[in-house]
Write an enzyme that holds these catalytic residues in place. Structure first.
Site, short mmCIF file in Angstrom:
data_model
loop_
_atom_site.label_atom_id
_atom_site.label_comp_id
_atom_site.label_asym_id
_atom_site.label_seq_id
_atom_site.Cartn_x
_atom_site.Cartn_y
_atom_site.Cartn_z
N ASP A 6 0.86 -1.19 0.00
CA ASP A 6 0.00 0.00 0.00
C ASP A 6 0.89 1.23 0.00
O ASP A 6 1.55 1.53 1.00
CB ASP A 6 -0.90 -0.02 1.24
CG ASP A 6 -1.63 1.29 1.46
OD1 ASP A 6 -1.75 2.08 0.51
OD2 ASP A 6 -2.09 1.53 2.61
N LEU A 7 0.91 1.94 -1.13
CA LEU A 7 1.74 3.13 -1.28
C LEU A 7 0.84 4.36 -1.18
O LEU A 7 0.20 4.76 -2.15
CB LEU A 7 2.47 3.11 -2.62
CG LEU A 7 3.34 1.86 -2.87
CD1 LEU A 7 3.86 1.85 -4.29
CD2 LEU A 7 4.48 1.79 -1.88
N GLY A 8 0.78 4.94 0.02
CA GLY A 8 -0.06 6.08 0.27
C GLY A 8 0.69 7.39 0.13
O GLY A 8 1.87 7.42 -0.22
N ASN A 9 0.01 8.48 0.43
CA ASN A 9 0.63 9.80 0.30
C ASN A 9 1.76 10.02 1.29
O ASN A 9 2.69 10.77 1.02
CB ASN A 9 -0.43 10.88 0.48
CG ASN A 9 -1.36 10.98 -0.71
OD1 ASN A 9 -0.91 11.23 -1.82
ND2 ASN A 9 -2.65 10.78 -0.49
N LEU A 12 4.22 3.90 3.47
CA LEU A 12 4.27 2.64 2.75
C LEU A 12 3.94 1.54 3.75
O LEU A 12 4.60 1.41 4.79
CB LEU A 12 5.66 2.42 2.14
CG LEU A 12 5.91 1.14 1.32
CD1 LEU A 12 7.04 1.37 0.32
CD2 LEU A 12 6.24 -0.07 2.18
N LYS A 13 2.91 0.76 3.45
CA LYS A 13 2.53 -0.36 4.31
C LYS A 13 2.63 -1.65 3.50
O LYS A 13 2.43 -1.65 2.29
CB LYS A 13 1.09 -0.19 4.82
CG LYS A 13 0.88 1.01 5.70
CD LYS A 13 -0.57 1.07 6.19
CE LYS A 13 -0.90 -0.07 7.13
NZ LYS A 13 -2.27 0.05 7.68
N TYR A 94 -20.24 6.49 -8.23
CA TYR A 94 -19.21 7.51 -8.39
C TYR A 94 -18.67 7.50 -9.82
O TYR A 94 -18.60 6.45 -10.46
CB TYR A 94 -18.08 7.22 -7.40
CG TYR A 94 -17.41 8.42 -6.77
CD1 TYR A 94 -17.89 8.97 -5.59
CD2 TYR A 94 -16.27 8.97 -7.34
CE1 TYR A 94 -17.26 10.05 -4.99
CE2 TYR A 94 -15.62 10.04 -6.74
CZ TYR A 94 -16.13 10.58 -5.57
OH TYR A 94 -15.50 11.64 -4.98
N ASP A 102 -7.34 4.03 -3.40
CA ASP A 102 -7.24 3.79 -1.97
C ASP A 102 -8.62 3.78 -1.32
O ASP A 102 -8.94 2.90 -0.51
CB ASP A 102 -6.32 4.81 -1.29
CG ASP A 102 -6.68 6.26 -1.61
OD1 ASP A 102 -7.41 6.52 -2.59
OD2 ASP A 102 -6.21 7.14 -0.86
N THR A 174 -3.78 29.64 22.64
CA THR A 174 -3.98 29.58 21.19
C THR A 174 -3.65 28.19 20.67
O THR A 174 -4.36 27.66 19.79
CB THR A 174 -3.10 30.62 20.48
OG1 THR A 174 -3.47 31.92 20.94
CG2 THR A 174 -3.28 30.55 18.98
#
Length: 235
Positions: A6-9, A12-13, A94, A102, A174
């Protein structure tokens, strides 16, 4: 032996699976250099001699091309998953070209024929509604870190770059007001969807799921939906 990537933003998993059992798994931040991280992991993967690699990637054509060259060094077949909006387990209303792989794989990993809401807590927060195997649509929001950065970048007097998203109480500094306020907004969005769709089972997934979990009721957490969806896609 099968390797799921799994190559996400941001991360990497991977799972190494043998006879249906996970024998090795990890998740690492790739710091905008996913191919370099993958190159460093090749030695580990080679030891286990996988016979197939299934990949989910949101990183774009240029990086995927580099990933392809790297994976060829393993010398085993590999394939990138693609959105199939007419999948027998999960169809979608969609626009197919607009649906990220993803998001789709997370839903595929969750779908069970009932009414479900899948909340992906990654670099973006995605909310997707599934009604008996049909994807109805959803929402995409900036995650808490992106919202905080936008607030910092767009104001002159707020200088909050760090701090913990650890509560929803009224802020008395703040830092707390920003961090609690951003988290309050994200939790409020998810809770609003939950209230509007009371018959939908809600599932949180992704790296930020545990951050939201304490502030929501009647939810499930499964941080591995994408990798489960990847298995369903190829198997």
């Amino acid at each position: 032996m099968v390797l799921w990537l799994d190559l996400g933003n941001t991360r990497l998993k991977y799972w190494l699976i043998n006879n249906g059992q996970i024998i090795l798994s990890d998740a690492k931040e790739h710091l905008k250099a996913p191919n370099e991280l993958l190159l460093g992991l090749l030695g580990v993967f080679t030891q286990f001699e996988p016979n197939f690699v299934g990949i989910s990637s949101v990183l774009g054509e240029k990086i995927n091309h580099a990933i392809t060259k790297t994976l060829k060094e393993l010398g085993v077949p590999f394939e990138f998953a693609k959105v199939n909006h007419r999948h027998p387990m999960l169809c979608s209303r969609y626009e197919p070209s607009q649906l990220g792989v993803d998001r789709w794989l997370q839903m595929l990993g969750a779908v069970n024929g009932h009414k479900q809401c899948v909340v992906g807590c990654g670099t973006a927060l995605t909310i997707d509604m599934i009604d008996e195997g049909e994807h109805l649509g959803g929402y995409i929001l900036p995650n808490v870190y992106m919202q905080r950065h936008a607030l910092y970048a767009g104001t002159q007097q707020i200088d909050v770059k760090q701090g913990r998203f650890d509560g929803l109480s009224l802020g008395t500094t703040t830092d707390d007001a920003v961090n609690h306020g951003v988290l309050f907004g994200v939790v409020g969005a998810v809770a609003s969807v939950q209230a509007n769709y009371p018959n939908f089972e809600m599932i949180l997934t992704g790296g930020g799921a545990q951050m939201l979990r304490p502030h929501l009721k009647h939810i499930q957490v499964d941080e591995e939906l994408l990798l489960k969806g990847l298995q369903r896609y190829f198997c």
